[in-house]
Enzyme design. Structure first.
Site, PDB file in Angstrom:
ATOM      1  N   ASP A 124       0.744  -1.281   0.037  1.00 16.83           N
ATOM      2  CA  ASP A 124      -0.419  -0.121  -0.177  1.00 16.83           C
ATOM      3  C   ASP A 124       0.238   1.659  -0.308  1.00 16.83           C
ATOM      4  O   ASP A 124       0.268   2.729   0.096  1.00 16.83           O
ATOM      5  CB  ASP A 124      -1.285   0.216   1.128  1.00 16.83           C
TER       6      ASP A 124
ATOM      7  N   LYS B  92       2.529   2.132  -5.304  1.00 18.49           N
ATOM      8  CA  LYS B  92       2.694   1.584  -6.448  1.00 18.49           C
ATOM      9  C   LYS B  92       2.371   2.121  -7.355  1.00 18.49           C
ATOM     10  O   LYS B  92       2.490   1.956  -8.580  1.00 18.49           O
ATOM     11  CB  LYS B  92       3.397  -0.004  -6.236  1.00 18.49           C
TER      12      LYS B  92
ATOM     13  N   GLY C  93      -3.721  -5.044  -4.776  1.00 22.06           N
ATOM     14  CA  GLY C  93      -5.305  -3.551  -5.199  1.00 22.06           C
ATOM     15  C   GLY C  93      -4.254  -2.136  -5.422  1.00 22.06           C
ATOM     16  O   GLY C  93      -4.297  -1.385  -4.410  1.00 22.06           O
ATOM     17  N   HIS C  94      -4.111  -1.818  -6.443  1.00 23.18           N
ATOM     18  CA  HIS C  94      -3.602  -0.862  -7.012  1.00 23.18           C
ATOM     19  C   HIS C  94      -4.451   0.300  -7.269  1.00 23.18           C
ATOM     20  O   HIS C  94      -5.416   0.478  -7.717  1.00 23.18           O
ATOM     21  CB  HIS C  94      -3.034  -1.083  -7.785  1.00 23.18           C
TER      22      HIS C  94
ATOM     23  N   GLN D 121       2.758  -6.184  -3.003  1.00 24.78           N
ATOM     24  CA  GLN D 121       2.628  -6.257  -1.211  1.00 24.78           C
ATOM     25  C   GLN D 121       4.214  -5.206  -1.534  1.00 24.78           C
ATOM     26  O   GLN D 121       4.261  -4.580  -1.670  1.00 24.78           O
ATOM     27  CB  GLN D 121       2.238  -7.422  -1.052  1.00 24.78           C
TER      28      GLN D 121
ATOM     29  N   ARG E  45     -10.440  -2.464   5.191  1.00 24.36           N
ATOM     30  CA  ARG E  45     -10.098  -2.427   6.745  1.00 24.36           C
ATOM     31  C   ARG E  45      -9.618  -2.113   6.523  1.00 24.36           C
ATOM     32  O   ARG E  45      -8.714  -1.371   6.050  1.00 24.36           O
ATOM     33  CB  ARG E  45      -8.946  -4.289   6.754  1.00 24.36           C
TER      34      ARG E  45
ATOM     35  N   ARG F 245      -5.846   0.520   8.139  1.00 24.63           N
ATOM     36  CA  ARG F 245      -4.715   0.029   7.876  1.00 24.63           C
ATOM     37  C   ARG F 245      -3.859   0.464   9.492  1.00 24.63           C
ATOM     38  O   ARG F 245      -4.680   1.520   9.825  1.00 24.63           O
ATOM     39  CB  ARG F 245      -4.173   1.089   6.925  1.00 24.63           C
TER      40      ARG F 245
HETATM   41  P1  GDP Z   1      -0.825   0.307  -3.879  1.00 24.46           P
HETATM   42  O1  GDP Z   1      -0.897  -0.561  -3.676  1.00 24.46           O
HETATM   43  O2  GDP Z   1       0.755   0.241  -3.454  1.00 24.46           O
HETATM   44  O3  GDP Z   1      -0.854   1.105  -5.623  1.00 24.46           O
HETATM   45  O4  GDP Z   1      -1.453   1.187  -2.975  1.00 24.46           O
HETATM   46  P2  GDP Z   1      -2.663   2.029  -2.815  1.00 24.46           P
HETATM   47  O5  GDP Z   1      -3.163   2.335  -4.271  1.00 24.46           O
HETATM   48  O6  GDP Z   1      -3.401   0.622  -2.051  1.00 24.46           O
HETATM   49  O7  GDP Z   1      -3.157   2.742  -1.814  1.00 24.46           O
HETATM   50  C1  GDP Z   1      -2.255   4.446  -2.298  1.00 24.46           C
HETATM   51  C2  GDP Z   1      -3.200   5.273  -1.953  1.00 24.46           C
HETATM   52  O8  GDP Z   1      -2.395   6.092  -1.697  1.00 24.46           O
HETATM   53  C3  GDP Z   1      -4.252   5.341  -3.233  1.00 24.46           C
HETATM   54  O9  GDP Z   1      -4.907   5.552  -2.862  1.00 24.46           O
HETATM   55  C4  GDP Z   1      -3.865   6.208  -4.244  1.00 24.46           C
HETATM   56  O10 GDP Z   1      -4.600   6.418  -5.015  1.00 24.46           O
HETATM   57  C5  GDP Z   1      -3.100   7.395  -2.204  1.00 24.46           C
HETATM   58  N1  GDP Z   1      -1.644   7.886  -3.331  1.00 24.46           N
HETATM   59  C6  GDP Z   1      -0.605   7.384  -4.026  1.00 24.46           C
HETATM   60  N2  GDP Z   1       0.030   8.443  -3.681  1.00 24.46           N
HETATM   61  C7  GDP Z   1       0.284   9.902  -2.815  1.00 24.46           C
HETATM   62  C8  GDP Z   1       0.553  11.149  -1.994  1.00 24.46           C
HETATM   63  O11 GDP Z   1       1.722  11.240  -2.725  1.00 24.46           O
HETATM   64  N3  GDP Z   1      -0.595  11.335  -1.619  1.00 24.46           N
HETATM   65  C9  GDP Z   1      -1.970  11.078  -0.703  1.00 24.46           C
HETATM   66  N4  GDP Z   1      -2.124  11.241  -0.016  1.00 24.46           N
HETATM   67  N5  GDP Z   1      -2.531   9.827  -1.749  1.00 24.46           N
HETATM   68  C10 GDP Z   1      -1.689   9.282  -2.124  1.00 24.46           C
END
Ligand code: GDP
Length: 431
Positions: A13, A16, A40-41, A223, A302, A304
Site C-alpha cells: 500500500d 505503487k 489492490g492498486h 504487496q 480494512r 490500515r
Molecule cells: P499500492 O497497492 O501500493 O498501489 O497502494 P494503494 O493503491 O493501496 O494505496 C495508495 C493510495 O494512496 C491510493 O489511494 C493512492 O491514490 C493514494 N496515493 C498515492 N500517492 C499519494 C500521495 O502522494 N499522497 C496522497 N495523499 N495519496 C497518495
C-alpha cells in the site's frame, strides 16, 4: 536496456499503482510477476478512479502492452470481471493483455480452504489473509498438484478440473468446510476458458523477444518486501516473492536484463492484517495519519495500522532488493504534524539492533529508537515544483536518504499524476 523493477518497500500500500502509472509511458511493457487478486492498486486519472487487483496498471495507458506473468496466481472469474470493468470504460484489452500459460489457477476449493483455515485459527495465529485462495494455490503449485492457465487450452481440461475438485472435496470434508459442486465448477471453468483463451500466451518468449528488440519492460511488484515469503515477517506474510528477485522467476526475464530497481516507500508506515509492526501508533497520532492518508485497504476496506517511518525497514528493503532510488509517496500526509519521529534502530531484549530479525517473536519484542524532525505544518498538495517544497520537508527527505543509504528519485504529494516530482539527477527520465 531500460528494464525496471518497481517494488513496495514496506508492508504494501505504498502507492505503487500511482508511481507505475506515472512511469509506465517510459516503458512499452508492464508486467505483474507475483501475487494474485489480493493486491489492490488505486490509480486516479482525471475524475476516474480505478482499483486494479490483477491487471497491470499499464492497462490504463494506451500503447502499453501488459503481461500477467507465470509467477502470478489467477482467479479466472476475477480476471474476467476486471477485464469487463476496464472494457466498460472504453479500454481495449485484446492484443494488449497477455496471460502466462504457466501461471497457476485459483480454484473455488482454494478459497474455501483459505477461509476455513483462517476462520479456525486461534486469534494470534491468524495470518490476516484476504481469503481469496492465494496461499492454497501457491501451496498446490509447490506440491505439484496445481492447474495452470495453459491447461485451459487442453482438450481434457474439463476432466482435469473434475478430478481436482473430487480430490479437494475430500480435503474440504476433513476441514468441515462446504463442498464444491463438481458439475457447476467444471461448467464455469470451461466457460471461463473460452472467454480467456484470446489472452493466453507464452509470455516468457513474448517478453524475451520484446527485450531483444530493446523495448523497455516495467515489472510491477505487489504487496511489499516485509510481506515477502522469504524476507518478510514470516508467517505473517504473503505466499509469493514480493521482492525484486521475484521479477525474474515470475516472468522468465533473466537477472542480467534488469537495469534498475525502484523502491516505493511511504513517508510513514502502514500495515494491514496481523503481525508485528514496531512503529505502530495506538494513539491519536496513528488516527490522524489514518485519516490524513485515507488508510483503508483498496481490496478489503480494512483500516490500515499506521506508524512513523521505519528506517530499519528502509535499509533492509534496500539491501535485499538492491534499490537504486526511492519513490517517496504521501509526503503530504505529514503536512500537519508539528514533530515527526523517525525510527533509526530497534531495541530488543536490552540490545540495540540495526536490522530486521528473522524470528517474528523477537521482532514483536523490538521497540523503536526514535529521533525527531521538525514538521513543516503547511499544505504541500498544491505544490507543482520540487523546489517549492518547504525546507523542513526537504530536510526530512534528506534525512531519510541518509538513514537508508538510498537517494530519493521521485516524490509524491498527492494521489493525482501531477502531484509527482521527478528528480532528474537521480532518475534518467522525465514524466
Ligand atoms: P499500492 O497497492 O501500493 O498501489 O497502494 P494503494 O493503491 O493501496 O494505496 C495508495 C493510495 O494512496 C491510493 O489511494 C493512492 O491514490 C493514494 N496515493 C498515492 N500517492 C499519494 C500521495 O502522494 N499522497 C496522497 N495523499 N495519496 C497518495
Amino acid at each position: 536496456m531500460a528494464n525496471t523493477v518497481l517494488i513496495g518497500s514496506q508492508w504494501g500500500d505504498e502507492g505503487k499503482g500511482k508511481i507505475i502509472d506515472v512511469i509506465a509511458p517510459h516503458h512499452q511493457w508492464v508486467v505483474r510477476y507475483q501475487g494474485g487478486n489480493n493486491a489492490g492498486h488505486t490509480v486516479e486519472i482525471g475524475d476516474q478512479r480505478y482499483v486494479l487487483h490483477l491487471l497491470p496498471s499499464g492497462i490504463l495507458r494506451d500503447g502499453c502492452q501488459c503481461v500477467i506473468g507465470n509467477g502470478v496466481v489467477i482467479d479466472p472469474a476475477a480476471l474476467e470481471k476486471e477485464i469487463d470493468e476496464v472494457e466498460a470504460s472504453g479500454i481495449i484489452t485484446i492484443g494488449r493483455l497477455f496471460v502466462s500459460d504457466r501461471a497457476h489457477m485459483i480454484m473455488p476449493y482454494h478459497c474455501l480452504i483459505d477461509s476455513s483455515r483462517e476462520g479456525r485459527a486461534a486469534d494470534k495465529e491468524k495470518i490476516g489473509t484476504t481469503k481469496r485462495g492465494i496461499g492454497p494455490t501457491y501451496a498446490d503449485k509447490a506440491s505439484r498438484v496445481g492447474l495452470r492457465i495453459g491447461d485451459m487450452l487442453e482438450p481434457d481440461f474439463a476432466d482435469l478440473v473434475a478430478a481436482r475438485v473430487r480430490e479437494n472435496n475430500q480435503v474440504l470434508a476433513a476441514l468441515d468446510a462446504p463442498q464444491v459442486d463438481e458439475q457447476e465448477c467444471v461448467a464455469r471453468y470451461v466457460a471461463l476458458a473460452a472467454r480467456l483463451k484470446p489472452y493466453i500466451a507464452d509470455t516468457i518468449k513474448l517478453l524475451n523477444d520484446a527485450d531483444a528488440r530493446e523495448e523497455a519492460i516495467l515489472f510491477e511488484g505487489a504487496q511489499g518486501v516485509m510481506l515477502d515469503l522469504d524476507y518478510g515477517t514470516y508467517p505473517f506474510v504473503t505466499s509469493s516473492s514480493a521482492s525484486a528477485g521475484g521479477a525474474c522467476t515470475g516472468s522468465g526475464v533473466p537477472p542480467h536484463r534488469i537495469a534498475k530497481v525502484i523502491g516505493v516507500i511511504k513517508a510513514y508506515t502502514t500495515r494491514v492484517g496481523e503481525g508485528p509492526f514496531p512503529t505502530e501508533l495506538h494513539d491519536e497520532s496513528g488516527e490522524s495519519l489514518r485519516k490524513a492518508g485515507n488508510e483503508f485497504g483498496a481490496t478489503t476496506g480494512r483500516p490500515r495500522r499506521c506508524g512513523w517511518f521505519d528506517a530499519v525497514v528502509g535499509r533492509y528493503a534496500a539491501m535485499v532488493n538492491g534499490i537504486d532510488y526511492w519513490a517517496l509517496t504521501k509526503m503530504d500526509v505529514l503536512d500537519q504534524q508539528a514533530k515527526i519521529p523517525i525510527c533509526v534502530a530497534y531495541e530488543c531484549d536490552g540490545e540495540r539492533i540495526e536490522t530486521v530479525p528473522a524470528s517474528v517473536r523477537a521482532y514483536a519484542r523490538c521497540r523503536p529508537v526514535y529521533e525527531e524532525m521538525p514538521g513543516w505544518q503547511s499544505d504541500t498538495t498544491e505544490i507543482e515544483r520540487l523546489e517549492d517544497l518547504p525546507d523542513a520537508a526537504k530536510r526530512y527527505m534528506a534525512r531519510l536518504e541518509e538513514l537508508t543509504g538510498v537517494p530519493v528519485g521521485i516524490v509524491s504529494v498527492g494521489p493525482k499524476r501531477h502531484s509527482t516530482f521527478v528528480i532528474d539527477s537521480v532518475c534518467k527520465f522525465r514524466t
